[in-house]
Design a protein around this motif. Structure first.
Motif, PDB file in Angstrom:
ATOM      1  N   ALA A 148       0.799  -1.143   0.068  1.00  0.00           N
ATOM      2  CA  ALA A 148       0.125  -0.058   0.028  1.00  0.00           C
ATOM      3  C   ALA A 148       0.818   1.312   0.106  1.00  0.00           C
ATOM      4  O   ALA A 148       0.614   2.230  -0.599  1.00  0.00           O
ATOM      5  CB  ALA A 148      -1.004  -0.083   1.053  1.00  0.00           C
ATOM      6  N   LYS A 149       2.012   1.216   0.687  1.00  0.00           N
ATOM      7  CA  LYS A 149       2.709   2.502   0.708  1.00  0.00           C
ATOM      8  C   LYS A 149       3.858   2.437  -0.587  1.00  0.00           C
ATOM      9  O   LYS A 149       4.210   3.443  -1.001  1.00  0.00           O
ATOM     10  CB  LYS A 149       3.659   2.171   1.982  1.00  0.00           C
ATOM     11  CG  LYS A 149       4.379   3.644   2.382  1.00  0.00           C
ATOM     12  CD  LYS A 149       4.983   3.446   3.602  1.00  0.00           C
ATOM     13  CE  LYS A 149       6.045   4.681   4.011  1.00  0.00           C
ATOM     14  NZ  LYS A 149       6.603   4.453   5.340  1.00  0.00           N
ATOM     15  N   HIS A 150       4.173   1.565  -1.020  1.00  0.00           N
ATOM     16  CA  HIS A 150       5.788   1.316  -1.896  1.00  0.00           C
ATOM     17  C   HIS A 150       5.341   0.924  -3.202  1.00  0.00           C
ATOM     18  O   HIS A 150       6.233   1.321  -4.143  1.00  0.00           O
ATOM     19  CB  HIS A 150       6.687   0.566  -1.104  1.00  0.00           C
ATOM     20  CG  HIS A 150       7.139   1.059   0.084  1.00  0.00           C
ATOM     21  ND1 HIS A 150       7.785   2.225  -0.071  1.00  0.00           N
ATOM     22  CD2 HIS A 150       7.059   0.475   1.615  1.00  0.00           C
ATOM     23  CE1 HIS A 150       8.152   2.363   1.661  1.00  0.00           C
ATOM     24  NE2 HIS A 150       7.651   1.316   2.264  1.00  0.00           N
ATOM     25  N   ALA A 151       4.308   0.391  -3.415  1.00  0.00           N
ATOM     26  CA  ALA A 151       4.293  -0.096  -4.871  1.00  0.00           C
ATOM     27  C   ALA A 151       3.715   0.927  -5.833  1.00  0.00           C
ATOM     28  O   ALA A 151       3.196   1.860  -5.337  1.00  0.00           O
ATOM     29  CB  ALA A 151       3.088  -1.160  -4.779  1.00  0.00           C
ATOM     30  N   ASP A 152       4.416   1.068  -6.999  1.00  0.00           N
ATOM     31  CA  ASP A 152       4.208   1.994  -7.917  1.00  0.00           C
ATOM     32  C   ASP A 152       2.674   1.963  -8.386  1.00  0.00           C
ATOM     33  O   ASP A 152       2.165   3.075  -8.527  1.00  0.00           O
ATOM     34  CB  ASP A 152       5.073   1.755  -9.223  1.00  0.00           C
ATOM     35  CG  ASP A 152       6.422   2.194  -8.532  1.00  0.00           C
ATOM     36  OD1 ASP A 152       6.839   3.367  -8.538  1.00  0.00           O
ATOM     37  OD2 ASP A 152       7.152   1.337  -8.590  1.00  0.00           O
ATOM     38  N   GLU A 153       2.098   0.741  -8.647  1.00  0.00           N
ATOM     39  CA  GLU A 153       0.648   0.413  -8.940  1.00  0.00           C
ATOM     40  C   GLU A 153       0.266  -0.599  -7.816  1.00  0.00           C
ATOM     41  O   GLU A 153       0.942  -1.798  -7.938  1.00  0.00           O
ATOM     42  CB  GLU A 153       0.585   0.374 -10.473  1.00  0.00           C
ATOM     43  CG  GLU A 153       0.844   1.534 -11.198  1.00  0.00           C
ATOM     44  CD  GLU A 153      -0.091   2.744 -10.970  1.00  0.00           C
ATOM     45  OE1 GLU A 153      -1.211   2.298 -10.652  1.00  0.00           O
ATOM     46  OE2 GLU A 153       0.133   3.785 -11.508  1.00  0.00           O
ATOM     47  N   VAL A 154      -0.996  -0.728  -7.799  1.00  0.00           N
ATOM     48  CA  VAL A 154      -1.676  -1.878  -6.938  1.00  0.00           C
ATOM     49  C   VAL A 154      -2.896  -2.397  -7.667  1.00  0.00           C
ATOM     50  O   VAL A 154      -3.586  -1.392  -8.137  1.00  0.00           O
ATOM     51  CB  VAL A 154      -2.107  -1.451  -5.788  1.00  0.00           C
ATOM     52  CG1 VAL A 154      -2.764  -2.590  -5.072  1.00  0.00           C
ATOM     53  CG2 VAL A 154      -0.875  -1.018  -4.890  1.00  0.00           C
ATOM     54  N   ILE A 155      -2.904  -3.523  -8.145  1.00  0.00           N
ATOM     55  CA  ILE A 155      -4.062  -4.311  -8.907  1.00  0.00           C
ATOM     56  C   ILE A 155      -4.802  -4.991  -7.874  1.00  0.00           C
ATOM     57  O   ILE A 155      -4.323  -5.788  -7.177  1.00  0.00           O
ATOM     58  CB  ILE A 155      -3.581  -4.979  -9.935  1.00  0.00           C
ATOM     59  CG1 ILE A 155      -2.902  -4.372 -11.167  1.00  0.00           C
ATOM     60  CG2 ILE A 155      -4.843  -5.922 -10.752  1.00  0.00           C
ATOM     61  CD1 ILE A 155      -2.005  -5.319 -12.147  1.00  0.00           C
ATOM     62  N   VAL A 156      -6.225  -4.533  -8.074  1.00  0.00           N
ATOM     63  CA  VAL A 156      -7.100  -5.468  -7.083  1.00  0.00           C
ATOM     64  C   VAL A 156      -8.223  -6.148  -8.187  1.00  0.00           C
ATOM     65  O   VAL A 156      -8.188  -5.578  -9.544  1.00  0.00           O
ATOM     66  CB  VAL A 156      -7.971  -4.749  -6.115  1.00  0.00           C
ATOM     67  CG1 VAL A 156      -7.115  -3.979  -5.066  1.00  0.00           C
ATOM     68  CG2 VAL A 156      -8.641  -3.480  -6.750  1.00  0.00           C
TER      69      VAL A 156
END
Length: 372
Positions: A148-156
């Motif tokens: 949540a803090k460090h990923a450039d992009e998050v896929i759900v």
């Protein structure tokens, strides 16, 4: 573009949802002109269905690397994601793509080396009962905080997961659903010989045998009704031997409850192709590939009323109240006794789901996110 995949057990495989996704998606990314590497756990082997498909550490153009680990429950994924993250940090990848919350605890490592990192949350894994409330659950929750803090992009995979990350971390995510392919149906042959099953003669559930999948509800509900349909439970343990033992104890003495163990290939195809009714009794899902596959086969589907199921199947399934054995038994009996209703659920189910969820769309959306 050079892409590394981290967090799965082994590719190619149908052993779990993540493995199934990457086995389908990665060759498509290769066909679209990109270089893809999958870091398989050193402790896992390709199952029989895929024997001979990996040559010179390549599967359909996808590079296969080993991430060293120990074959020990609770630490295999943690060690493999650490060794894979170290390896990926020293390679010239444009994107390092982590799958599942636990492995994302190591996402900070390639970030230190300036890599662009993407995380896919296939489900809120710390909620899974098999991890309890001890170290494993806390470690997975830590992985969630890292991504949540460090990923450039998050896929759900669902709107529910999107809302969760927005409300919990004020983190924007991107919804990219799973896809499904048109299957080739097969007549009952192997399953007749091995398990005594015939067309429309059984109710089936295809699942990893873990508590959140709700198989215990299904066994209890099945034992409450009178039907000549057998109950087929296709799947095996996922570090959940005690739970599987408890399921078999529940079913003891009833020859119409059949545990097939892990199945894939033609055996799995025949189970889907000839089932009277598929059931998905889960308490917790990300986006169930078994749900997608059930509808793609044109099967009647009964599943729990959690948002991750209702938002996908819409009005193409019948629903029961989550965790409610009596309601599940009532719906099960209704469908067993009403062939017309079953045929109504089957009608158009395959075209509905195939038009709604395409692997080609998934591949294009994933690449668009990478390029962003």
């Amino acid at each position: 573009m050079k892409i590394a995949m981290i967090g799965h057990k082994v590719v190619p495989s149908r052993r779990g949802g993540i493995e199934n996704v990457l086995t389908t998606l990665c060759p498509m990314l290769v066909e679209m002109g990109h270089d893809v590497t999958c870091y398989n756990r050193s402790s896992d082997k390709v199952e029989n269905e895929y024997e001979g498909t990996v040559e010179n550490r390549m599967y359909k153009g996808v590079r296969i690397k080993k991430a060293w680990t120990l074959n020990v429950r609770g630490v295999a994924a943690m060690i493999a994601s650490f060794t894979a993250a170290i390896s990926a940090s020293f390679c010239r990848y444009d994107i390092v793509h982590f799958h599942a919350e636990g492995p994302c605890a190591m996402l900070w490592i390639p970030k230190l080396f300036g890599k662009k990192c993407v995380a896919t949350v296939h489900g809120l894994d710390w909620q899974r009962e098999k991890w309890g409330k001890g170290f494993a659950s806390k470690y997975i929750k830590f992985g969630e905080k890292v991504l949540a803090k460090h990923a450039d992009e998050v896929i759900v995979l669902s709107r529910a997961a999107y809302d969760y990350f927005k409300e919990t971390y004020d983190r924007e995510t991107t919804i990219i659903h799973n896809g499904v392919s048109r299957p080739q149906k097969k007549e009952a042959d192997i399953i007749t010989e091995r398990f005594g099953l015939s067309k429309d003669g059984y109710i089936s559930v295809v699942s990893r045998l873990t508590a959140e999948k709700g198989i215990h509800y299904l066994i209890d509900a099945y034992k409450k009704i009178n039907t000549d349909k057998k109950l087929v439970i296709a799947g095996d343990t996922s570090d959940t031997d005690d739970y599987v033992r408890s399921l078999k104890e529940k079913a003891a003495g009833d020859p119409n409850i059949i545990f097939t163990g892990f199945v894939s290939g033609d055996t799995l195809t025949e189970i889907y192709s000839n089932s009277y009714l598929n059931v998905l009794p889960s308490d917790l899902e990300g986006m169930s590939l078994c749900l997608l596959e059930s509808l793609a086969y044109g099967n009647a589907l009964l599943c729990s009323d959690i948002p991750e199921n209702t938002s996908v199947a819409e009005d193409r399934a019948m629903y029961f109240k989550k965790s409610d054995v009596d309601d599940l038994a009532d719906k099960l009996k209704t469908l067993c006794d009403d062939r017309v209703l079953v045929e109504k659920l089957r009608d158009g189910a395959a075209e509905f789901i195939l038009n709604k969820y395409s692997w080609q769309d998934v591949a294009c959306a994933t690449l668009e996110l990478y390029q962003k």
